[in-house]
Design an enzyme around this catalytic site. Structure first.
Site, PDB file in Angstrom:
ATOM      1  N   PHE A  78      18.527  51.726  23.453  1.00  0.00           N
ATOM      2  CA  PHE A  78      19.865  51.097  23.497  1.00  0.00           C
ATOM      3  C   PHE A  78      21.131  51.912  22.780  1.00  0.00           C
ATOM      4  CE2 PHE A  78      19.146  50.310  18.894  1.00  0.00           C
ATOM      5  CZ  PHE A  78      20.208  50.718  18.371  1.00  0.00           C
ATOM      6  N   LYS A 119      15.026  52.835  33.912  1.00  0.00           N
ATOM      7  CA  LYS A 119      14.814  51.573  33.134  1.00  0.00           C
ATOM      8  C   LYS A 119      15.618  51.661  31.933  1.00  0.00           C
ATOM      9  CE  LYS A 119      13.000  49.085  30.401  1.00  0.00           C
ATOM     10  NZ  LYS A 119      14.127  48.591  29.354  1.00  0.00           N
ATOM     11  N   GLU A 177      17.589  47.147  28.052  1.00  0.00           N
ATOM     12  CA  GLU A 177      17.912  45.559  28.473  1.00  0.00           C
ATOM     13  C   GLU A 177      19.268  45.229  27.671  1.00  0.00           C
ATOM     14  OE1 GLU A 177      15.071  46.386  27.004  1.00  0.00           O
ATOM     15  OE2 GLU A 177      13.887  44.871  26.072  1.00  0.00           O
ATOM     16  N   CYS A 223      19.701  58.889  16.876  1.00  0.00           N
ATOM     17  CA  CYS A 223      18.392  59.541  16.468  1.00  0.00           C
ATOM     18  C   CYS A 223      18.946  61.029  15.624  1.00  0.00           C
ATOM     19  CB  CYS A 223      17.659  59.851  17.667  1.00  0.00           C
ATOM     20  SG  CYS A 223      18.535  61.052  18.814  1.00  0.00           S
TER      21      CYS A 223
HETATM   22  P1  NAD Z   1      12.750  50.931  21.652  1.00  0.00           P
HETATM   23  O1  NAD Z   1      11.607  51.740  21.447  1.00  0.00           O
HETATM   24  O2  NAD Z   1      12.564  49.549  21.093  1.00  0.00           O
HETATM   25  O3  NAD Z   1      13.124  50.765  23.091  1.00  0.00           O
HETATM   26  C1  NAD Z   1      13.245  51.978  24.020  1.00  0.00           C
HETATM   27  C2  NAD Z   1      13.026  51.286  25.484  1.00  0.00           C
HETATM   28  O4  NAD Z   1      11.420  51.124  25.399  1.00  0.00           O
HETATM   29  C3  NAD Z   1      13.768  50.303  25.977  1.00  0.00           C
HETATM   30  O5  NAD Z   1      14.049  50.557  27.344  1.00  0.00           O
HETATM   31  C4  NAD Z   1      12.652  48.903  25.695  1.00  0.00           C
HETATM   32  O6  NAD Z   1      13.086  48.236  26.639  1.00  0.00           O
HETATM   33  C5  NAD Z   1      11.632  49.735  26.096  1.00  0.00           C
HETATM   34  N1  NAD Z   1      10.397  49.088  25.049  1.00  0.00           N
HETATM   35  C6  NAD Z   1      10.448  48.147  24.035  1.00  0.00           C
HETATM   36  N2  NAD Z   1       9.435  47.917  23.701  1.00  0.00           N
HETATM   37  C7  NAD Z   1       8.437  47.994  24.476  1.00  0.00           C
HETATM   38  C8  NAD Z   1       6.964  47.945  24.578  1.00  0.00           C
HETATM   39  N3  NAD Z   1       6.683  47.121  23.657  1.00  0.00           N
HETATM   40  N4  NAD Z   1       6.485  48.361  25.642  1.00  0.00           N
HETATM   41  C9  NAD Z   1       7.144  48.894  26.517  1.00  0.00           C
HETATM   42  N5  NAD Z   1       8.375  49.112  26.434  1.00  0.00           N
HETATM   43  C10 NAD Z   1       9.086  48.820  25.485  1.00  0.00           C
HETATM   44  O7  NAD Z   1      13.987  51.764  21.122  1.00  0.00           O
HETATM   45  P2  NAD Z   1      15.356  51.183  20.764  1.00  0.00           P
HETATM   46  O8  NAD Z   1      15.512  50.207  19.714  1.00  0.00           O
HETATM   47  O9  NAD Z   1      15.798  50.871  22.037  1.00  0.00           O
HETATM   48  O10 NAD Z   1      16.165  52.554  20.466  1.00  0.00           O
HETATM   49  C11 NAD Z   1      16.378  53.038  19.305  1.00  0.00           C
HETATM   50  C12 NAD Z   1      15.214  54.292  18.844  1.00  0.00           C
HETATM   51  O11 NAD Z   1      15.452  55.018  19.522  1.00  0.00           O
HETATM   52  C13 NAD Z   1      15.303  54.570  17.334  1.00  0.00           C
HETATM   53  O12 NAD Z   1      13.937  54.777  16.865  1.00  0.00           O
HETATM   54  C14 NAD Z   1      15.772  56.101  17.660  1.00  0.00           C
HETATM   55  O13 NAD Z   1      15.420  56.996  16.669  1.00  0.00           O
HETATM   56  C15 NAD Z   1      15.067  56.485  19.081  1.00  0.00           C
HETATM   57  N6  NAD Z   1      16.171  57.309  19.696  1.00  0.00           N
HETATM   58  C16 NAD Z   1      15.404  58.773  19.626  1.00  0.00           C
HETATM   59  C17 NAD Z   1      15.906  59.752  20.353  1.00  0.00           C
HETATM   60  C18 NAD Z   1      15.436  61.049  20.432  1.00  0.00           C
HETATM   61  O14 NAD Z   1      16.162  61.875  20.840  1.00  0.00           O
HETATM   62  N7  NAD Z   1      14.291  61.287  19.704  1.00  0.00           N
HETATM   63  C19 NAD Z   1      17.412  59.459  20.587  1.00  0.00           C
HETATM   64  C20 NAD Z   1      18.030  58.075  20.825  1.00  0.00           C
HETATM   65  C21 NAD Z   1      17.120  57.071  20.326  1.00  0.00           C
END
Ligand code: NAD
Length: 498
Positions: A149, A173, A176, A281
């Site tokens: 997000f 994808k 959401e 991140c």
């Molecule tokens: P998230 O892991 O909750 O979600 C990321 C994606 O995975 C979304 O599209 C979501 O719909 C999907 N998702 C969530 N739960 C799932 C499940 N159980 N099974 C399958 N798919 C699932 O992350 P977020 O809250 O959207 O974003 C924040 C996180 O992203 C933080 O941990 C941040 O550090 C990380 N991030 C990392 C980087 C990097 O470059 N390393 C960059 C940006 C964000």
């Protein structure tokens, strides 16, 4: 209320599912739109469209592909403000911050406009008598991107322009929670002349992600998000034979040496800790103060933290917006409570922030915790909110030991005026992206982005040259044009160069 749909086969579609998700305005705490949550059948439709388009897109000349990307780059540039407004309204970050995100994403498109230079193969003549070798790279097929997000435009743009420029087709994808910007990106690609089916968007949650991970016609998956989901995506998609890069969460340390310029350092710590309400991140969340520097540093960070203007990201004058959801707010506040109970000193307390007109919004004020230790949950866990923690250590060696013992390895920075310290730090720290007096060292688009340890699962960093390698595979050709002769050199031994 507006409904945000999928983009499949060159048009917006609600797909076949009935589930819908709320898209919030985090500054007001109320839903502003709904997003369709896709099904496995919607994924099938998008992948089928991408498969069909792959046949001709992968055969389209490099110059034609680049022409499309040039036009897309211009359109993204023209629509920067519109994209920034969508981001700010769904995510909560300020408009200026959102504009910066769009520019950093567009820079990946700039890189892709020069992709012919990176896609050149290699040639060696006369590797054996009358024999030459050359190598070249080809696209993989259908690539999927699953994104978080916190950067609704930039993170997907780490993926799709590179994949598409290399001749692949793509299914995105998006998160959401922030789906609006991807709808506009799909329209801009279409306006740029990208053929139908090359870029598709399927909105949704776990159901869509799992369908992509398991789909037999998806060849590669790029994921960015939290570490537990990154690990899951890497394992599940790898088990079905796909190429996978899965970037995870982070806990980024800034090591502050006694010889650092403390005003400069405090300015940058505040910007890196509280920008985007700490939801980056690459945000700095742990400050490691070395030797006697702690008290003066904490004082300077406190002064600056207290002056930050908190408000809706869409309001001019706001410097820091809300966090993304009510649940995120509760989680952040819970960590601050736990830190205080465990013995950390709450120097600046953002728990009771008051934002006029934003009483129901998901606001947390800048929060500064001092005397944090490595066993506290405010240190061990990724908080992903506007919370800066300060740990105190005696030496650079001790600081390096703290950073290196942390399971994450995304970004880190050292603040110092010593070249020797900076050199030791960058050589010895076990982290993928390092800043020297630069708190958020996000690599430019012509380098690649990626962490170490639990911040990245897979072999390749994202975008830049490593992105091109990820979205292509190599062929090596060994060629001979023999003269017609009677004394053939063919024999059964393994071929050597003589
Ligand atoms: P998230 O892991 O909750 O979600 C990321 C994606 O995975 C979304 O599209 C979501 O719909 C999907 N998702 C969530 N739960 C799932 C499940 N159980 N099974 C399958 N798919 C699932 O992350 P977020 O809250 O959207 O974003 C924040 C996180 O992203 C933080 O941990 C941040 O550090 C990380 N991030 C990392 C980087 C990097 O470059 N390393 C960059 C940006 C964000």
């Amino acid at each position: 209320m507006r409904t945000i749909e999928h983009w499949i086969g060159g048009e917006a579609t609600p797909g076949g599912g009935h589930r819908r998700g709320d898209v919030y305005d985090p500054a007001r705490g109320t839903p502003q739109a709904e997003v369709v949550l896709g099904t496995a059948a919607d994924v099938d439709a998008a992948v089928a469209s991408a498969c069909e388009a792959y046949g001709s897109w992968s055969q389209t000349s490099l110059t034609t592909r680049v022409d499309v990307l040039f036009r897309f780059r211009g359109l993204v540039d023209q629509h920067t403000d519109e994209l920034a407004r969508i981001i700010a309204s769904e995510h909560g970050k300020t408009i200026d911050d959102a504009r910066g995100e769009v520019v950093r994403g567009r820079e990946v498109v700039d890189f892709c406009c020069g992709i012919p230079q990176v896609l050149k193969g290699e040639f060696s003549e006369q590797v054996s008598g009358g024999v030459d070798s050359h190598s070249f790279r080809q696209p993989l097929g259908v690539c999927a991107g699953i994104t978080p997000f916190n950067f609704p435009i930039m993170v997907p743009m780490w993926m799709h322009p590179v994949a598409i420029a290399c001749g692949n087709t793509f299914v995105l994808k998006p998160s959401e929670r922030v789906p609006g910007a991807s709808e506009l990106v799909a329209r801009l690609y279409a306006e740029a002349g990208l053929p139908t089916g090359v870029f598709n968007v399927v909105n949704g949650d776990k159901e869509v992600v799992d369908a992509l991970l398991d789909h037999a016609d998806v060849d590669a998956v790029s994921f960015v998000g939290s570490t537990p989901i990154a690990r899951y995506v890497h394992e599940r998609a790898s088990s079905t034979g796909k190429r996978v890069q899965a970037l995870g969460g982070a806990k980024n340390h800034a090591v502050v040496m006694p010889d650092a310029d403390l005003d400069f350092t405090a300015d940058h710590l505040v910007a890196a800790g509280y920008g985007s309400a700490g939801q980056r991140c690459m945000a700095i969340s742990a400050v490691v103060a070395v030797g006697p520097v702690g008290d003066a540093l904490v004082d300077k960070v406190r002064e600056r933290s207290e002056r930050i203007v908190v408000g809706a990201g869409t309001d001019a004058g706001s410097e820091m917006g809300p966090v993304v959801t009510a649940a995120a707010r509760e989680r952040v506040l819970g960590y601050v409570d736990e830190g205080e109970k465990a013995g950390a000193t709450v120097v600046v307390d953002g728990r009771d922030v008051n934002v006029k007109g934003g009483e129901d919004g998901f606001f947390v004020g800048p929060t500064l915790l001092d005397h944090v230790t490595t066993d506290m949950s405010v240190y061990t866990d990724e908080i992903f909110g506007p919370v800066l923690t300060v740990l105190r250590v005696a030496s650079l060696d001790e600081a390096l030991a703290v950073v290196n013992a942390n399971p994450y390895g995304n970004g880190t920075a050292v603040f110092t005026s010593s070249g020797e310290v900076a050199r030791t730090f960058q050589r010895d720290v076990r982290v993928g992206m390092i800043g020297v007096n630069v708190p958020i060292p996000v690599p430019m688009a012509f380098y690649s982005f990626g962490g170490w340890k639990e911040s990245l699962f897979g072999d390749h960093h994202i975008h830049g040259p490593e992105g091109v390698r990820f979205y292509t595979r190599a062929k090596v050709v060994t060629t001979r044009w023999p003269h017609v002769r009677e004394d053939s050199l063919a024999h059964l031994n393994f071929p050597t160069a003589h």
